[in-house]
Design an enzyme around this catalytic site. Structure first.
Site, PDB file in Angstrom:
ATOM      1  N   LYS A  20      -2.920   3.022 -10.216  1.00 38.29           N
ATOM      2  CA  LYS A  20      -2.331   1.673 -10.146  1.00 38.29           C
ATOM      3  C   LYS A  20      -3.418   0.602 -10.270  1.00 38.29           C
ATOM      4  CE  LYS A  20      -0.668   2.304  -5.996  1.00 38.29           C
ATOM      5  NZ  LYS A  20      -1.120   3.677  -5.751  1.00 38.29           N
ATOM      6  N   ARG A  54       5.667  -1.393  -0.698  1.00 34.45           N
ATOM      7  CA  ARG A  54       5.444   0.016  -0.407  1.00 34.45           C
ATOM      8  C   ARG A  54       6.553   0.598   0.451  1.00 34.45           C
ATOM      9  NH1 ARG A  54      -0.117   0.540  -1.058  1.00 34.45           N
ATOM     10  NH2 ARG A  54      -0.837   2.676  -0.852  1.00 34.45           N
ATOM     11  N   ARG A  96     -13.437   9.462  -6.767  1.00 36.79           N
ATOM     12  CA  ARG A  96     -13.342   8.006  -6.922  1.00 36.79           C
ATOM     13  C   ARG A  96     -14.523   7.291  -6.281  1.00 36.79           C
ATOM     14  NH1 ARG A  96      -8.147   4.802  -5.299  1.00 36.79           N
ATOM     15  NH2 ARG A  96      -8.359   5.988  -3.386  1.00 36.79           N
ATOM     16  N   ARG A 153     -14.329   5.480  -0.546  1.00 31.17           N
ATOM     17  CA  ARG A 153     -13.461   4.903   0.479  1.00 31.17           C
ATOM     18  C   ARG A 153     -13.305   5.843   1.665  1.00 31.17           C
ATOM     19  NH1 ARG A 153      -8.310   2.582  -2.694  1.00 31.17           N
ATOM     20  NH2 ARG A 153      -7.312   3.599  -0.914  1.00 31.17           N
ATOM     21  N   ARG A 213      -1.499  10.541   3.135  1.00 27.80           N
ATOM     22  CA  ARG A 213      -1.082   9.408   2.298  1.00 27.80           C
ATOM     23  C   ARG A 213      -0.008   9.850   1.306  1.00 27.80           C
ATOM     24  NH1 ARG A 213      -6.695   7.546   0.130  1.00 27.80           N
ATOM     25  NH2 ARG A 213      -5.493   6.165  -1.228  1.00 27.80           N
TER      26      ARG A 213
END
Ligand code: AP5
Ligand code: MG
Length: 213
Positions: free
Chosen positions: A13, A88, A127, A160, A171
């Site tokens: 996203k 969300r 990431r 992160r 998540r």
């Protein structure tokens, strides 16, 4: 143009929203990025958000909605925006819809970046993120030109805190329970578009551009 990006954690996203924002000249608004900026600055909002984010839970609607409505009321949002990570939950989507309706307005498109759960954990572990400008990289798929440094702004890239495997799994669970129902929500408004998020990011972007025109 007012857009919503939908998709599981790590679906891409943020990667796509950044490119859309640049091409169409509209702000990229990520509630996750706003929370992370607050955590970095040590604000009260950041402290509260961190307690949820570190567990992979959602920050309460009340707090998130206030933050988002404040952000989209700013001058730079007059001609539209691309929302990444908001709404969300169904209640968040309903509040946004009601707020827009006050001005006879609506979300133009909800772009669902579809990636199966199996691909997600691998993406997250590779990431690297820039906390300053919000750019996102992947050490294998989308590496920065210079290792550990953001191409856009030269800041240091970080991993992160919520990208640990256990947190990613939670998540995903939270996504399926609370966020995936938004696919049906926007489909029933006739604004849903789904793209295959497993393709290389340039191909995903080309697909989105052909939808947006
Ligand atoms: P948030 O920051 O929104 O995280 P998320 O939804 O979990 O999504 P991510 O940012 O992890 O993934 P992404 O889809 O943006 O993927 P990316 O482009 O980085 O939220 C974090 C937390 O904040 C939440 O858990 C919650 O606690 C809280 N929060 C935020 N908003 C909230 C709200 N509205 N209500 C309540 N709580 C809220 O890509 C992932 C990786 O894959 C990158 O390394 C990237 O380089 C790579 N990649 C991207 N595209 C491709 C591709 N096509 N092929 C290969 N690799 C790719
Ligand atoms: Mg993101």
């Amino acid at each position: 143009m007012k857009l919503v990006m939908l998709g599981a954690p790590g679906a891409g996203k943020g990667t796509q929203a950044n490119m859309i924002a640049e091409k169409y000249g509209i702000p990229h608004i990520s509630t996750g990025d706003i929370f992370r900026a607050n955590i970095k600055e040590g604000t009260d909002l950041g402290k509260e958000a961190k307690s949820y984010m570190d567990k992979g839970e959602l920050v309460p609607d009340e707090l998130t909605v206030r933050l988002l409505l404040d952000r989209v009321s700013k001058d730079d949002c007059k001609d539209g925006y691309v929302l990444d990570g908001f709404p969300r939950t169904i209640p968040q989507a309903e509040v946004l819809e009601k707020e827009l309706e006050k001005n006879g307005d609506r979300i133009d498109k909800a772009v669902n970046v579809d990636v199966p759960d199996e691909n997600i954990v691998n993406r997250m572990s590779g990431r690297r993120a820039c906390l300053k400008c919000g750019a996102t990289y992947h050490i294998v798929h989308i590496p920065p030109r210079k290792e550990g440094i953001c191409d856009n702004c030269g800041s240091e890239l970080v991993q992160r805190d919520d990208d640990k495997e256990e947190t990613v799994k939670n998540r995903l669970k939270v996504y399926h329970e609370q966020t995936a129902p938004l696919i049906e929500f926007y489909s029933s408004r006739n604004v849903l578009e789904t793209v295959d998020g497993t393709k290389p990011s340039e191909d995903v972007f080309a697909n989105i551009c052909s939808i947006l025109g």
